[in-house]
Scaffold this motif. Structure first.
Motif, short mmCIF file in Angstrom:
data_model
loop_
_atom_site.label_atom_id
_atom_site.label_comp_id
_atom_site.label_asym_id
_atom_site.label_seq_id
_atom_site.Cartn_x
_atom_site.Cartn_y
_atom_site.Cartn_z
N PHE A 4 0.84 -1.19 0.00
CA PHE A 4 0.00 0.00 0.00
C PHE A 4 0.88 1.25 0.00
O PHE A 4 2.05 1.20 0.41
N ASP A 5 0.30 2.34 -0.44
CA ASP A 5 1.01 3.61 -0.29
C ASP A 5 1.04 4.01 1.18
O ASP A 5 2.05 4.54 1.67
N ALA A 6 -0.07 3.76 1.88
CA ALA A 6 -0.16 4.14 3.28
C ALA A 6 -0.98 3.14 4.07
O ALA A 6 -2.00 2.64 3.59
N ILE A 7 -0.53 2.85 5.29
CA ILE A 7 -1.28 2.00 6.22
C ILE A 7 -1.41 2.74 7.55
O ILE A 7 -0.42 3.24 8.08
N ILE A 8 -2.62 2.80 8.07
CA ILE A 8 -2.87 3.39 9.39
C ILE A 8 -3.25 2.27 10.35
O ILE A 8 -4.15 1.48 10.07
N ILE A 9 -2.54 2.18 11.48
CA ILE A 9 -2.85 1.18 12.50
C ILE A 9 -3.68 1.87 13.58
O ILE A 9 -3.18 2.68 14.35
N GLY A 10 -4.97 1.56 13.63
CA GLY A 10 -5.86 2.18 14.60
C GLY A 10 -6.79 3.18 13.95
O GLY A 10 -6.38 3.95 13.08
N SER A 11 -8.04 3.18 14.40
CA SER A 11 -9.05 4.04 13.76
C SER A 11 -9.59 5.09 14.71
O SER A 11 -10.78 5.29 14.82
N GLY A 12 -8.68 5.78 15.40
CA GLY A 12 -9.09 6.85 16.30
C GLY A 12 -9.33 8.15 15.56
O GLY A 12 -9.50 8.19 14.34
N GLN A 13 -9.29 9.24 16.33
CA GLN A 13 -9.66 10.54 15.77
C GLN A 13 -8.57 11.14 14.87
O GLN A 13 -8.79 12.18 14.24
N ALA A 14 -7.42 10.51 14.80
CA ALA A 14 -6.42 10.87 13.80
C ALA A 14 -6.50 9.90 12.62
O ALA A 14 -6.45 10.30 11.46
N GLY A 15 -6.66 8.61 12.92
CA GLY A 15 -6.60 7.58 11.89
C GLY A 15 -7.71 7.63 10.87
O GLY A 15 -7.46 7.49 9.66
N VAL A 16 -8.95 7.83 11.32
CA VAL A 16 -10.09 7.80 10.40
C VAL A 16 -10.03 8.92 9.36
O VAL A 16 -10.09 8.66 8.15
N VAL A 90 -23.28 6.10 20.98
CA VAL A 90 -22.01 5.51 20.58
C VAL A 90 -22.17 4.74 19.27
O VAL A 90 -21.36 4.89 18.35
N GLU A 91 -23.20 3.92 19.19
CA GLU A 91 -23.43 3.12 17.98
C GLU A 91 -23.66 4.02 16.77
O GLU A 91 -23.17 3.73 15.67
N SER A 92 -24.37 5.12 16.96
CA SER A 92 -24.63 6.05 15.87
C SER A 92 -23.34 6.67 15.36
O SER A 92 -23.08 6.71 14.15
N PHE A 93 -22.50 7.12 16.29
CA PHE A 93 -21.23 7.74 15.91
C PHE A 93 -20.30 6.72 15.25
O PHE A 93 -19.65 7.00 14.25
N ARG A 94 -20.25 5.52 15.86
CA ARG A 94 -19.34 4.48 15.36
C ARG A 94 -19.74 4.03 13.94
O ARG A 94 -18.90 3.93 13.06
N SER A 95 -21.02 3.77 13.75
CA SER A 95 -21.49 3.30 12.44
C SER A 95 -21.31 4.38 11.38
O SER A 95 -20.98 4.08 10.23
N SER A 96 -21.49 5.64 11.77
CA SER A 96 -21.29 6.73 10.82
C SER A 96 -19.83 6.80 10.39
O SER A 96 -19.54 6.97 9.19
N ALA A 97 -18.92 6.64 11.35
CA ALA A 97 -17.49 6.66 11.02
C ALA A 97 -17.13 5.49 10.12
O ALA A 97 -16.35 5.64 9.16
N GLN A 98 -17.68 4.30 10.42
CA GLN A 98 -17.37 3.12 9.61
C GLN A 98 -17.92 3.25 8.19
O GLN A 98 -17.24 2.91 7.22
N LYS A 99 -19.15 3.77 8.07
CA LYS A 99 -19.74 3.96 6.74
C LYS A 99 -18.92 4.95 5.92
O LYS A 99 -18.77 4.80 4.70
N GLY A 100 -18.39 5.96 6.60
CA GLY A 100 -17.56 6.94 5.91
C GLY A 100 -16.31 6.31 5.33
O GLY A 100 -15.89 6.63 4.21
N LEU A 101 -15.72 5.37 6.08
CA LEU A 101 -14.54 4.66 5.58
C LEU A 101 -14.91 3.72 4.44
O LEU A 101 -14.22 3.65 3.42
N GLU A 102 -16.00 2.98 4.63
CA GLU A 102 -16.40 1.98 3.64
C GLU A 102 -16.77 2.61 2.30
O GLU A 102 -16.60 1.99 1.25
#
Length: 461
Positions: A4-16, A90-102
């Motif tokens: 990959f060009d880039a890999i991020i380990i961890g999906s916190g407020q910097a990683g996402v 929490v579930e709302s915020f988490r799922s929103s972040a995951q959908k944004g990545l997907e």
């Protein structure tokens, strides 16, 4: 082996946000997460705790409503319902972040645990049990931190709570002992006192909030004592004994006295430890300090070129907004060819006790240690019109200014909406607006910020 060009380990407020922006910039990107998208903040930090703090404040306001001429009877705290509301947010915020990545083209999400097997190579054990090796030109470590568990006699034999596990309680503790008198411990201590628990806070130092000025620390202590929260300072736990379920005995040494404290629950809030022990950093030659924090330069790069560390895992100020700013710095430097560093950025923060403590810049202690020519402005909230009108008179405002340049050096705002008032002063500091201009600035009446007029009138030129 996948590259990959880039890999991020961890999906916190910097990683996402970094993963999304790199992918949108045309970089083939992967983000690796071992459990839930969103990191500490969304899952077990800011989002759930502040949701529960809001519930605790509602209880407190209901009990004080009579002071405002409103009679409320039969106040009941339903912790299961509070938890359910928190979990939903929490579930709302988490799922929103995951959908944004997907939904981001060129970005791959991998659920699993990563460890370095070479300076630019990761071995990932995926959640489905499959292991694979990945390489990248850039690797970003964003694995965060976890509760530090102190070496206390008997602790491992009891079901102690952390800032993570306490969020899952469905019954209110009869007597909660909080070990640690700083930000996390104080927020949870006040919260559960308002829910109905008896609360005792144990602090090994001479006072709680040891990083703050003594007058701020003392003011918070008095506010907590007013809510019948017991605070024991200069106190060490000698031994913890489990008698039966929800019955613990703590042998403590408070000053020169030995005491026994009976309680139902114990919360460990003695600090945070970086999550680096399973990363295999030594294999990659990545340097850490004695606590395990990843060492970085002013541009957040480790000693291994092309490997960066963001957020709590690198030590320093452990705040969500700092992690997010870390992302903006590395992204702009790498993609936009800027030259930003972390050396001179402001570090605001807010402790969400009630009243809040908003902080920016230098404390009086720090100004004194630096040998600066400074002046102090202070005003109690009992003299603030908005505070009197809303029955929010606890706390104080304090600002440190340069006596020569009249610039604001720092502020401690212990007040209702203290974080918002602090942010006004942070903007002034960023813009170089001096205190004498704020003294005569026209603010809307009646607002909390308007009291900054009176605050700076306390300084004699």
């Amino acid at each position: 082996m996948k590259h990959f060009d880039a890999i991020i380990i961890g999906s916190g407020q910097a990683g996402v946000p970094l993963a999304k922006k790199l992918a949108l910039a045309g970089k083939k990107t992967a983000i690796i997460e071992k459990k839930h998208i969103g990191g500490t903040c969304i899952n077990v930090g800011c989002t759930p705790t502040k949701a529960m703090v809001a519930s605790a404040r509602a209880v407190y306001q209901a009990k004080r409503a009579n002071e405002l001429g409103i009679e409320i009877h039969d106040i009941k705290v339903n912790l299961k319902k509070i938890k359910s509301r928190k979990d939903g947010i929490v579930e709302s915020f988490r799922s929103s972040a995951q959908k944004g990545l997907e939904s981001t083209k060129g970005l791959k999400i991998i659920f699993g645990e990563a460890r370095f097997s070479a300076p630019k190579e990761l071995t990932v054990l995926a959640s489905d049990g499959i292991e694979e090796k990945l390489t990248a030109d850039w690797i970003f470590i964003d694995t965060g931190a976890k509760t530090t568990i102190p070496d206390l006699d008997g602790l491992l034999e009891v079901d102690y709570l952390t800032s993570t596990t306490i969020l899952d309680l469905e019954e209110i503790p009869k007597h909660l002992v909080v070990v640690g008198g700083n930000y996390i411990g104080l927020e949870f201590g006040q919260m559960f006192r308002r829910f109905g628990s008896k609360v005792t806070i144990l602090e090994k130092s001479k006072r709680i909030m040891g990083r703050e000025d003594e007058d701020i620390s003392n003011e918070i202590s008095e506010i907590f004592k007013g809510e019948e929260i017991d605070i024991l300072t200069e106190t060490q736990i000698v031994r913890i004994i489990k008698k039966q379920k929800n019955q613990l005995i703590l042998d403590v040494k408070a000053g020169n006295q030995n005491k026994k404290i009976e309680c139902s629950h114990i919360l460990i809030a003695t600090g945070r430890t970086p999550q680096t022990e399973k990363l295999g950093l030594e294999i990659a030659g990545i340097k850490t300090d004695k606590k395990g924090n990843v060492l970085v330069n002013e541009k957040l790069e480790t000693n291994v070129k092309g490997v960066f560390a963001l957020g709590d895992v690198k030590g320093g100020p452990a705040f969500t907004h700092i992690a997010y700013n870390d992302y903006t710095i590395v992204y702009r430097n790498l993609i936009e060819n800027t030259n930003y560093t972390i050396s001179d950025r402001p570090v605001p923060y807010c402790m969400f006790t009630d009243p809040q403590l908003g902080r920016i810049g230098l404390s009086e202690n720090e100004a004194k240690e630096k040998g600066l020519n400074y002046k102090v402005a202070k005003i109690p909230m009992s003299q603030v019109a908005r505070g009197i009108e809303t029955n929010e008179t606890l706390g104080m405002m304090k600002a440190i200014v340069d006596a020569d340049t009249k610039k604001i050096l720092g502020a401690s705002i212990l007040a209702s909406e203290g974080g918002e008032i602090m942010s006004v002063l942070e903007m002034a500091m960023e813009g170089g607006i001096t205190y004498d201009r704020i003294r005569y600035c026209v603010f809307a009446h009646p607002t909390y910020s308007e009291s900054l007029n009176n605050l700076f009138m306390k300084i004699e030129d």
